[in-house]
Design an enzyme around this catalytic site. Structure first.
Site, mmCIF file in Angstrom:
data_model
loop_
_atom_site.group_PDB
_atom_site.id
_atom_site.type_symbol
_atom_site.label_atom_id
_atom_site.label_comp_id
_atom_site.label_asym_id
_atom_site.label_seq_id
_atom_site.Cartn_x
_atom_site.Cartn_y
_atom_site.Cartn_z
ATOM 1 N N HIS A 3 0.845 -1.187 -0.027
ATOM 2 C CA HIS A 3 -0.172 0.091 0.059
ATOM 3 C C HIS A 3 0.882 1.283 0.157
ATOM 4 O O HIS A 3 1.071 1.973 1.006
ATOM 5 C CB HIS A 3 -0.924 0.021 1.201
ATOM 6 N N LYS A 4 1.407 1.372 -1.124
ATOM 7 C CA LYS A 4 2.689 2.606 -1.245
ATOM 8 C C LYS A 4 1.983 3.692 -0.536
ATOM 9 O O LYS A 4 2.642 4.560 0.338
ATOM 10 C CB LYS A 4 2.890 3.177 -2.768
ATOM 11 N N LEU A 389 -23.092 6.736 5.140
ATOM 12 C CA LEU A 389 -23.751 6.798 3.988
ATOM 13 C C LEU A 389 -23.043 6.139 2.799
ATOM 14 O O LEU A 389 -21.899 6.220 2.505
ATOM 15 C CB LEU A 389 -24.335 8.102 3.776
HETATM 16 C C1 LIG Z 1 -26.623 -3.318 -5.064
HETATM 17 O O1 LIG Z 1 -25.881 -2.407 -5.671
HETATM 18 C C2 LIG Z 1 -24.680 -2.460 -5.012
HETATM 19 C C3 LIG Z 1 -23.999 -1.194 -5.737
HETATM 20 C C4 LIG Z 1 -22.775 -1.118 -5.357
HETATM 21 C C5 LIG Z 1 -21.804 -1.980 -4.343
HETATM 22 C C6 LIG Z 1 -22.706 -2.783 -3.681
HETATM 23 C C7 LIG Z 1 -22.099 -3.863 -2.707
HETATM 24 C C8 LIG Z 1 -21.660 -2.981 -1.579
HETATM 25 N N1 LIG Z 1 -20.539 -2.401 -1.614
HETATM 26 N N2 LIG Z 1 -22.873 -2.752 -0.441
HETATM 27 C C9 LIG Z 1 -22.177 -2.094 0.525
HETATM 28 O O2 LIG Z 1 -21.314 -1.423 0.608
HETATM 29 C C10 LIG Z 1 -23.314 -2.045 1.595
HETATM 30 C C11 LIG Z 1 -23.905 -2.976 1.964
HETATM 31 C C12 LIG Z 1 -24.923 -2.765 2.837
HETATM 32 C C13 LIG Z 1 -25.173 -1.702 3.567
HETATM 33 N N3 LIG Z 1 -24.445 -0.544 3.494
HETATM 34 C C14 LIG Z 1 -23.361 -0.704 2.289
HETATM 35 O O3 LIG Z 1 -22.679 0.357 1.937
HETATM 36 C C15 LIG Z 1 -23.250 1.706 2.317
HETATM 37 C C16 LIG Z 1 -22.221 2.247 3.357
HETATM 38 C C17 LIG Z 1 -20.918 2.567 2.756
HETATM 39 N N4 LIG Z 1 -21.073 3.419 1.763
HETATM 40 C C18 LIG Z 1 -21.873 2.750 0.434
HETATM 41 C C19 LIG Z 1 -23.368 2.555 1.225
HETATM 42 C C20 LIG Z 1 -24.029 -3.059 -4.210
#
Ligand SMILES: COc1cccc(CC(=N)NC(=O)c2cccnc2OC2CCNCC2)c1
Length: 389
Positions: A3-4, A389
């Site tokens: 992780h530079k 969020l």
């Molecule tokens: C279903 O659509 C998606 C579109 C992009 C990424 C993901 C998977 C994902 N990365 N999900 C989460 O990070 C996530 C799953 C459950 C609750 N909160 C979450 O992330 C929140 C908090 C961090 N910022 C994004 C929203 C799902």
């Protein structure tokens, strides 16, 4: 894996894990404001910094368009977060926010917005210390500018602007492992619209399950069951603030929300955040609270649907109604509002209802991080009381 960039930053380093001689708390002391770099970091010549005025309809649309086409996708690149403009205005303008922390990168010639990163101020308690931090979010580099090492300079620039406000810590989450998570959470999904979720590939038909059997499995009542369950209103703010502050005290890391914060973050805002209280019919006392935020996702490459309507569990407090019953009522409301899926992390006391309410585990993890603050040991998800969020 090297992780530079992160090896140069005041964050817990992998090599330090288990070194109990290192004290818990800030890693680097604050500097005087005159010691903070006064001018912005250098960008490659083609690009320039811009502070994004999210109040401006045109600027907000440019930010929305950049994120809609270039922000976080799931591991199988089937979905991409599609934060709405009203959501972005809500997320980026909490009490005490700084416009200078809404940072964009433009192409000098075309003025095209090609990258974005934000911070908002938040008081966050870490064990017994309330620390004013920046919550960092929406780091996004246009797909065509990836691997140009823009992210490190954007992170350094937002850090510099946060330092200029005499704030020395930050909190952020990521789906990737960086030095060093303070907690690693599992996300869970509760199917509300099984037919659509299977059609778009979010879910798969269970083994030995028919579609009609699946629809029946996830069916919810048409109305809520808890007497006194209703939408939160402005006059509930003091009671909800009291309920929430008391509830969050049990967690090792949690926001320190005052009534202004509660009014901003939890008062219902159409298509952004929904909050419900249980008011005891006799005493008119607010005994329980539940909230979720609305974060749709673009569906990449499906003939029949383009948007996945997703609700994300926010803060829930149950002091009288069983949490299971409260959350079941919130699922019923989310279904009534035509959400396709209800998402939750295994943080706070969420584990107590996930399986029973038919949530299924997601295929990824969400890692929580603190900047310039060392925790001697990583936290269990249930010790975490912070939702970003
Ligand atoms: C279903 O659509 C998606 C579109 C992009 C990424 C993901 C998977 C994902 N990365 N999900 C989460 O990070 C996530 C799953 C459950 C609750 N909160 C979450 O992330 C929140 C908090 C961090 N910022 C994004 C929203 C799902």
């Amino acid at each position: 894996k090297r992780h530079k960039f992160w090896e140069t930053q005041p964050v817990g380093q992998f090599k330090d894990i288990g070194d109990t001689s290192l004290p818990e708390g800030p890693i680097e002391p604050p500097t005087t404001l005159s010691e903070v770099k006064q001018e912005p970091y250098n960008l490659p010549n083609l690009y320039e910094w811009i502070s994004c005025d999210i109040d401006s309809e045109e600027m907000c649309t440019e930010v929305y368009d950049l994120l809609t086409h270039n922000y976080v996708e799931d591991d199988e690149t089937m979905f991409r977060f599609n934060y709405s403009k009203e959501f972005l205005r809500w997320a980026l303008r909490p009490p005490g926010y700084y416009k200078s922390w809404h940072i964009g990168v433009r192409v000098r010639s075309s003025k095209k917005l090609v990258a974005f990163i934000t911070g908002v101020p938040a008081r966050i308690r870490v064990r017994d210390n309330v620390v004013t931090m920046a919550e960092i979010n929406f780091l996004c580099v246009h797909k065509k500018l990836r691997s140009k090492r823009l992210a490190p300079v954007m992170i350094k620039e937002v850090t510099r602007r946060v330092h200029l406000e005499n704030i020395w810590q930050a909190a952020y989450t990521a789906g990737v492992v960086l030095p060093t998570p303070i907690s690693t959470c599992q996300y869970w999904h509760r199917t509300l619209n099984p037919k659509k979720l299977i059609d778009v590939g979010f879910s798969r038909l269970g083994a030995r399950m028919t579609m009609s059997r699946t629809i029946k499995l996830y069916r919810l009542p048409d109305s809520t069951s808890t007497p006194g369950f209703r939408k939160m209103e402005l006059h509930d703010v003091p009671a909800v603030a009291r309920l929430l502050r008391n509830y969050l005290n049990q967690f090792e890391v949690a926001p320190d929300l005052d009534e202004n914060d509660v009014e901003h973050w939890l008062l219902p805002t159409e298509n952004v955040v929904d909050s419900y209280v249980v008011e005891s019919p006799g005493s008119h006392k607010i005994t329980d609270f539940s909230s979720f935020y609305s974060l749709p996702s673009s569906i990449l490459g499906n003939q029949n649907y383009s948007i996945l309507k997703a609700a994300y569990s926010f803060y829930n407090v149950a002091t009288k109604t069983p949490l299971l019953q409260l959350m079941n009522d919130v699922l019923i409301v989310a279904k009534q509002k035509d959400y396709d899926v209800f998402n939750a992390l295994d943080i706070m006391q969420n584990e107590s209802f996930l399986k029973e309410l038919k949530f299924g585990p997601g295929d990824g993890k969400l890692h929580y991080y603190l900047y310039n603050y060392r925790l001697r040991n990583a936290l269990k998800p249930m010790e975490l009381g912070l939702v970003l969020l």
